[in-house]
Scaffold this motif. Structure first.
Motif, PDB file in Angstrom:
ATOM      1  N   LEU A  59      31.588  45.282  10.903  1.00 30.70           N
ATOM      2  CA  LEU A  59      32.677  45.413  11.862  1.00 30.70           C
ATOM      3  C   LEU A  59      32.400  44.442  12.988  1.00 30.70           C
ATOM      4  CD1 LEU A  59      35.244  47.105  12.658  1.00 30.70           C
ATOM      5  CD2 LEU A  59      33.704  48.392  14.158  1.00 30.70           C
ATOM      6  N   ALA A  76      40.750  46.664  12.135  1.00 28.33           N
ATOM      7  CA  ALA A  76      40.230  48.011  12.347  1.00 28.33           C
ATOM      8  C   ALA A  76      41.032  48.795  13.376  1.00 28.33           C
ATOM      9  CB  ALA A  76      38.767  47.938  12.787  1.00 28.33           C
ATOM     10  N   ARG A 114      37.159  44.343  10.191  1.00 31.19           N
ATOM     11  CA  ARG A 114      36.214  44.819   9.186  1.00 31.19           C
ATOM     12  C   ARG A 114      36.175  43.768   8.073  1.00 31.19           C
ATOM     13  NH1 ARG A 114      37.900  49.348   9.031  1.00 31.19           N
ATOM     14  NH2 ARG A 114      36.314  50.401  10.278  1.00 31.19           N
ATOM     15  N   ASN A 169      34.381  42.136   4.656  1.00 30.83           N
ATOM     16  CA  ASN A 169      33.556  42.332   3.462  1.00 30.83           C
ATOM     17  C   ASN A 169      33.278  40.953   2.867  1.00 30.83           C
ATOM     18  OD1 ASN A 169      32.356  43.047   1.075  1.00 30.83           O
ATOM     19  ND2 ASN A 169      33.996  44.389   0.357  1.00 30.83           N
TER      20      ASN A 169
END
Length: 412
Positions: free
Chosen positions: A88, A117, A126, A128
């Motif tokens: 985050l 977020a 956020r 990945n």
């Protein structure tokens, strides 16, 4: 807290400038992507760089708080998109009001997994990290150069490299060129293939050691002091005559305002000259971080001006156009704004406040651009002076070293 400033009758000083924040932050990302152990020396000690160092320290961070560091937000958004793990990425309340949709959309086109977020289009994010298979992006050339630099720096990590097309006018091109030059130093194959296209090959970075040059943006405040002082001889250490930094062009503009630059083996020597234009017209599209410095300098020298190419000032640490208009009115100067991209002053004055307190709006450059006004306005006051830590933590101690008297006051 605020500072009350009193200026010396003459300014003679030798100043160790901070390292370039722009180069430091790029070098940190490139060094991390190279996954090497080469040594980075003379990194900036400013807030923006320190949050980058903490984010890239090799520890497994689930939450990365970059505070008010806009450069870190943009560069890390791209970096984390190609780095395994889920994080985050967040910042201060002001940072969460600064748009980042254009960069997120571009990264998503390349295959990045990024979610908002909280508010759509704004941090926190956020992210990945994963392998990105896309390789072609088209952006308006008028977007922040930090978006472009963020994308370029991860280009060598993409499966098929990156082709970046920029449409329309390209703003802040020296910052793009700075990024490309540093990428090449770290072993990347990255170049302009046409006036509006850049190609980055899928060729990994190499492990090198690198020394960061001193900061030309920080130097601009000492040029400003030399321009405003009746007598000045200032030596600035660690600047290169052939610099990667676009802000080095500030020396050419200050030459028009009566500050001569002599390059020495240690850096530069600034001296006063008799040069002084009747008015100054400049395009700041390539050097927006110098705009506040020249706006304040010109009004105090009573030089009318018209500065264009300021569109990126609306989305900096604060709305710098609005902030300049508001704070200079306190000093008795009435500026005009055109289309949120042009600032001008035709000599119009208004009654000045008896004891003006300059608000800094959480913006380091507001504090540093207005502090030299103490050479013209007795007992200048700067609110929240600690904001300079974002790019030049030693600014106030360097002013004191140069003979400025700095008195701490509590707010009323």
């Amino acid at each position: 807290m605020r500072y009350k400033l009193s200026a010396p009758s003459q300014v003679k000083a030798v100043i160790e400038l901070p390292a370039s924040k722009s180069i430091s932050n790029r070098a940190l990302i490139l060094h991390a992507l190279a996954q090497g152990e080469g040594k980075l020396t003379n990194l900036s000690d400013c807030d923006d760089t320190q949050v980058m160092i903490r984010a890239l320290d090799g520890q497994p961070h689930e939450v990365i708080d970059i505070l008010a560091a806009g450069t870190a937000m943009r560069f890390l958004t791209a970096y984390l998109s190609v780095t395994p793990g889920i994080r985050l990425l967040t910042g201060t309340q002001r940072m969460q009001q600064r748009p980042i949709r254009l960069l997120v959309d571009a990264l998503r086109q390349l295959g990045a997994h990024i979610e908002y977020a909280s508010n759509e289009g704004y941090p926190p994010l956020r992210i990945n990290g994963t392998t990105l298979s896309g390789n072609h992006i088209t952006l308006q050339g008028s977007v922040s150069s930090q978006y472009i630099s963020a994308l370029l720096m991860i280009g060598p990590m993409l499966e098929h490299g990156l082709k970046l097309d920029l449409s329309g006018d390209i703003i802040s091109q020296p910052y793009i060129n700075l990024t490309l030059q540093l990428m090449q130093e770290f072993g990347a194959s990255a170049r302009w293939t046409s006036e509006h296209s850049i190609c980055v090959e899928p060729h990994p970075y190499r492990n090198i050691s690198f020394t960061v040059e001193s900061d030309w943006s920080g130097a601009s405040y000492w040029y400003q002091i030399a321009a405003l002082a009746s007598d000045a001889e200032i030596r600035l250490q660690g600047l290169f005559e052939k610099s990667y930094q676009g802000d080095s062009r500030g020396a050419e503009i200050f030459a028009l305002l009566g500050v001569a630059t002599e390059f020495t083996p240690e850096g530069v020597l600034l001296r006063k000259t008799a040069a002084r234009p009747e008015r100054l017209d400049e395009d700041f599209v390539d050097i927006p971080d110098l705009a506040q410095t020249f706006v304040v300098t010109c009004v105090l020298l009573n030089i009318p001006f018209r500065f264009t190419g300021l569109q990126s000032l609306k989305i900096k640490e604060t709305d710098r156009i609005c902030a300049l208009i508001t704070e200079l009115r306190k000093l008795g100067y009435v500026l005009a704004d055109e289309n949120d991209s042009v600032l001008s002053w035709d000599g119009e004055r208004c009654p000045a406040e008896a004891t003006p307190v300059i608000q800094t709006y959480e913006d380091h450059r507001m504090a540093m651009a207005f502090a030299p006004a103490a050479l013209c306005i007795p007992d200048m006051r700067i609110a929240e002076p600690q904001v300079v830590s974002k790019s030049y933590p030693r600014y106030w101690s360097d002013l004191a070293k140069a003979g400025f008297d700095i008195e701490t006051e509590e707010k009323d």
